[in-house]
Design a protein around this motif. Structure first.
Motif, PDB file in Angstrom:
ATOM      1  N   LEU A 642       0.728  -1.167  -0.035  1.00 28.77           N
ATOM      2  CA  LEU A 642      -0.216  -0.020   0.006  1.00 28.77           C
ATOM      3  C   LEU A 642       0.781   1.366  -0.030  1.00 28.77           C
ATOM      4  O   LEU A 642       0.347   2.325  -0.196  1.00 28.77           O
ATOM      5  CB  LEU A 642      -1.106  -0.128   1.269  1.00 28.77           C
ATOM      6  CG  LEU A 642      -1.869  -1.281   1.413  1.00 28.77           C
ATOM      7  CD1 LEU A 642      -2.782  -1.031   2.696  1.00 28.77           C
ATOM      8  CD2 LEU A 642      -2.808  -1.201   0.146  1.00 28.77           C
ATOM      9  N   GLY A 643       2.155   1.223   0.635  1.00 31.16           N
ATOM     10  CA  GLY A 643       3.080   2.145   0.544  1.00 31.16           C
ATOM     11  C   GLY A 643       4.322   2.037   0.911  1.00 31.16           C
ATOM     12  O   GLY A 643       4.572   0.824   1.782  1.00 31.16           O
ATOM     13  N   ALA A 644       5.339   2.853   0.508  1.00 26.61           N
ATOM     14  CA  ALA A 644       6.610   2.568   1.047  1.00 26.61           C
ATOM     15  C   ALA A 644       7.443   3.780   1.521  1.00 26.61           C
ATOM     16  O   ALA A 644       7.130   4.838   0.539  1.00 26.61           O
ATOM     17  CB  ALA A 644       7.220   1.684   0.259  1.00 26.61           C
ATOM     18  N   THR A 645       8.231   3.876   2.441  1.00 23.38           N
ATOM     19  CA  THR A 645       9.049   5.080   2.737  1.00 23.38           C
ATOM     20  C   THR A 645      10.560   4.323   2.879  1.00 23.38           C
ATOM     21  O   THR A 645      10.718   3.599   3.657  1.00 23.38           O
ATOM     22  CB  THR A 645       8.688   5.725   4.035  1.00 23.38           C
ATOM     23  OG1 THR A 645       7.042   6.312   3.471  1.00 23.38           O
ATOM     24  CG2 THR A 645       9.568   6.998   4.341  1.00 23.38           C
ATOM     25  N   ILE A 646      11.355   5.095   2.351  1.00 29.23           N
ATOM     26  CA  ILE A 646      12.790   4.958   2.380  1.00 29.23           C
ATOM     27  C   ILE A 646      13.533   6.141   2.988  1.00 29.23           C
ATOM     28  O   ILE A 646      13.339   7.005   2.459  1.00 29.23           O
ATOM     29  CB  ILE A 646      13.408   4.398   1.065  1.00 29.23           C
ATOM     30  CG1 ILE A 646      12.637   3.025   0.846  1.00 29.23           C
ATOM     31  CG2 ILE A 646      14.897   3.737   1.457  1.00 29.23           C
ATOM     32  CD1 ILE A 646      13.047   2.390  -0.546  1.00 29.23           C
ATOM     33  N   VAL A 647      14.385   5.934   3.971  1.00 27.76           N
ATOM     34  CA  VAL A 647      15.091   6.827   4.330  1.00 27.76           C
ATOM     35  C   VAL A 647      16.731   6.334   4.526  1.00 27.76           C
ATOM     36  O   VAL A 647      16.869   5.116   5.063  1.00 27.76           O
ATOM     37  CB  VAL A 647      14.765   7.230   6.032  1.00 27.76           C
ATOM     38  CG1 VAL A 647      15.893   8.271   6.275  1.00 27.76           C
ATOM     39  CG2 VAL A 647      13.504   7.816   6.037  1.00 27.76           C
TER      40      VAL A 647
END
Length: 724
Positions: A642-647
């Protein structure tokens, strides 16, 4: 009484009615054979007691329709058989509509909250369609008796369709079918089954009726365009198939597509080709970040075993390199290149004077379609004192050649954070002022905190959160920004003040509002889902259209704007915003696609969060970049992303795999099953998929598998006897 208790009571009441219906075999009375047998008796009773018979029949019909019980078709025929065509049609029309509306309310009361909570994001687009065309869709479905009416009632109750709209559209839409069935009831002796009523030719007629609303909508669109034609003089012939206003990313891609399919295209640009991205945005900021990054590499060289690495630089030379980079990329967006592609490139200020005409200087050009891609400009707030100081924005910063000693950046979004970090690393003492309690307001708190920690602890930036600018003091180049922080007044001195508060759409740069093109409340140009304005021949794309202000989204929209403009009115494609990625190029980078945790909570979307720390990744460790994380949101119990965040380092590149997966419906199992080169940063994506798999492994099945392998070894498992 609580809502939940009310639901329970309603379910019990409905269950009692439905149970009684089947327990007492009441459906036997709603058969064609029974109706034929009892017709004379029923007609005689109706003649003797008309009020009682009509009232009783009306009530029974409403209950059958409201409870979605079988038999509505027989009751409709009975209406004609017992009461005749006129009275029967009147009774059935109102009874069926009221019963359907009650079923609508039942579905809404019992199920809507649950369904909307679970599928809120998906229902947004449905609700938008219902709000605009719900009446058309419902009317068409009502006109075709093949569609089960009880299903329509229940599904409509789960949408945002207004009850009154549902009622009156149902009343009108079911009327033709009601007339057919009631009339059949007056000829009861000739009918052996309800199916005899719906002949292929009659069904075909109903289908044609169902198309009437959409034909009508087409006629309305034609009338609307005709009114435009009456207001303006439409040319009999056109100089171009397409005129594009604005030579930024959106305008360039629109022109390219038009020329690629041999349409005659004119591109009008008043300033520099390439627009904001090339000249003042993406390209110069990334060039500056690269130079600043080298200084940090020298500063932190001990991390790589190099005791001392000195770096000397000249600020003016760094800024000159920025302009050299722009100049090197400029041919990609140049007049020469686009002229060779077949585009007529025209320099000048464009003014739209009619839906088909554009003035440039003393020339008036005509085209069947116009695409406005005039971009955006920096937001400058009405703060006291700003009119007396020489502040800069992301558009004018690049003319600076003398390095400021102290700099204040107002705005902690992507632009503010990137430029803050770049100037701080170049040796300027930077204060970053943000009114909100966190940087990067669109990102999750953990992602924003990683950037804050890097700016404040690693680079030494003075970050002032929850701080509101009140006024500016000074005159000319330097001054003081006076702010309010925790109820107290704080002051920040500067040699240079940079405003990084976002960008505002250039919605009337080409004069489109002057001819009546509608502007939305947020300042962008109002469009339909196909990027057309209220004038069908004028479309918009890029920052001026919204809802995203990214170069890649502008290019994405440009395809829809170009194709829809050139093939209108034969066909149109709805602009797709289902999978939109973006990245903030600070160190660490923050990249994102789809939902994040903050949005999921706000929208009430149930998600499973899987996280992998990049500090565990071999390649990150070898490069002393062992920080950050990959976070993926999936549907509970599913590997659907549904979504992804990469830092972390290179997050803007790493996110592409999740963008591809979401776009084409690939889940985490597919990513886990894909070979990733070792050692690369891209392995982080595979490892987060592995974390998800471990958290969702089939424990019970693995228990049986363990026992099987124990049996294969000839040993007991879990205190069980081998072979049992």
């Amino acid at each position: 009484m609580s809502r939940n208790l009310g639901r329970i009571i309603l379910v019990v009441v409905i269950a009692a009615f439905v149970g009684a219906y089947f327990a007492f075999d009441l459906q036997q009375y709603l058969s064609l054979a029974e109706l034929k047998q009892q017709r004379d008796a029923l007609a005689e009773f109706a003649g003797a007691r008309p009020v009682l018979s009509i009232g009783g029949f009306f009530l029974v019909y409403v209950l059958v329709a409201a409870l979605s019980l079988p038999g509505a078709a027989i009751l409709t025929i009975a209406g004609g058989a017992v009461f005749g065509l006129g009275t029967g049609t009147l009774i059935v029309s109102f009874a069926s509509s009221i019963g359907a509306t009650l079923a609508f309310f039942v579905a809404r009361f019992l199920l809507q909250d649950t369904v909307r909570k679970k599928f809120k994001e998906r229902l947004k687009r449905i609700d938008e369609g219902i709000e605009k065309d719900g009446g058309f869709y419902l009317f068409s479905l009502r006109l075709v008796p093949v569609f089960p009416f009880f299903v329509i009632n229940l599904v409509a109750g789960l949408t945002a369709l207004k009850p009154w709209t549902f009622y009156w559209v149902s009343q009108l839409g079911m009327l033709p079918g009601t007339l057919v069935f009631v009339n059949a009831g007056t000829q009861l002796g000739h009918i052996s089954s309800p199916g005899d009523i719906l002949s292929p030719s009659l069904l075909g007629a109903f289908v044609l009726l169902a198309l009437l609303p959409f034909i009508g909508r087409g006629v309305l669109a034609w009338v609307k365009e005709s009114r435009v034609r009456r207001k303006f003089n439409r040319p009999k012939s056109f100089d171009y198939n397409l005129i594009v206003i604005g030579g930024g990313s959106a305008g360039l891609v629109t022109s390219y597509i038009g020329a690629a399919i041999n349409a005659k295209v004119a591109l009008i640009e008043r300033d520099k080709m390439g627009g904001e991205c090339l000249n003042t945005g993406c390209v110069p900021s990334k060039a500056l970040l690269k130079s600043a990054g080298l200084l940090v590499a020298a500063r932190d060289s001990k991390k790589l075993g190099i005791n001392k690495m000195e770096a000397e630089f000249d600020f003016a030379a760094v800024m000159q390199r920025v302009h050299d980079v722009i100049a090197e990329i400029a041919p990609h967006d140049s007049v020469e290149r686009y002229t060779k592609l077949g585009v007529d490139c025209i320099a000048g200020e464009a003014k739209v004077v009619s839906p088909w005409e554009v003035e440039v200087g003393d020339r008036r050009l005509t085209a069947r379609s116009i695409v406005v891609a005039t971009g955006s400009r920096p937001v400058v707030p009405p703060i006291d004192g700003f009119d007396k100081i020489n502040f800069v924005t992301s558009d004018t910063l690049w003319d600076v050649r003398k390095q400021p000693r102290k700099m204040v950046v107002l705005g902690g979004g992507p632009i503010g954070c990137e430029l803050t970090q770049a100037f701080q690393r170049l040796g300027t003492e930077v204060t970053l002022v943000e009114m909100a309690p966190q940087l990067l307001g669109r990102e999750d708190g953990d992602a924003a905190s990683a950037v804050l920690e890097s700016l404040r602890d690693h680079d030494g930036v003075n970050v002032a959160l929850s701080t509101k600018a009140i006024r500016a003091e000074g005159e000319g180049a330097g001054g003081t920004l006076v702010c309010e922080q925790n109820g107290k007044e704080v002051r920040f001195d500067f040699d240079l003040l940079l405003l990084a508060l976002g960008r505002k759409a250039n919605s009337n740069t080409a004069g489109i509002a002057d001819i009546g093109v509608e502007i939305a409340k947020n300042g962008t140009v109002a469009t339909d889902p196909f990027l057309r304005t209220n004038y069908p021949s004028i479309s918009v794309c890029g920052d001026v259209a919204g809802p995203y202000q990214f170069t890649h989204v502008a290019a994405h929209q440009a395809w829809f704007a170009a194709v829809n403009s050139l093939i209108r009115p034969l066909w149109s494609f709805r602009a797709d915003y289902s999978v939109i990625p973006w990245s903030t190029f600070t160190s660490p980078e923050v990249a994102r696609v789809g939902l994040n945790e903050t949005q999921a909570r706000e929208q009430g979307v149930a998600v499973e969060v899987t996280r992998y720390g990049i500090d565990d990744l071999d390649r990150a460790i070898t490069e002393s970049e062992a920080h950050g994380f990959v976070k993926v949101l999936t549907a509970p119990g599913s590997d659907k992303i549904l979504g992804a965040t990469i830092v972390g380092a290179h997050a803007g590149e790493l996110i592409a795999e999740f963008v591809l997966a979401m776009k084409h419906g690939l889940g985490l199992n597919k990513i886990l099953g894909t070979i990733h080169i070792y050692p690369t940063m891209m392995e982080a994506n595979k490892y987060v998929a592995g974390e998800w798999k471990r958290a969702n492994k089939p424990e019970k099945l693995l228990g049986y598998v363990g026992r099987y392998f124990a049996w294969r070894r000839g040993r007991a498992s879990n205190n069980e006897v081998v072979g049992r």
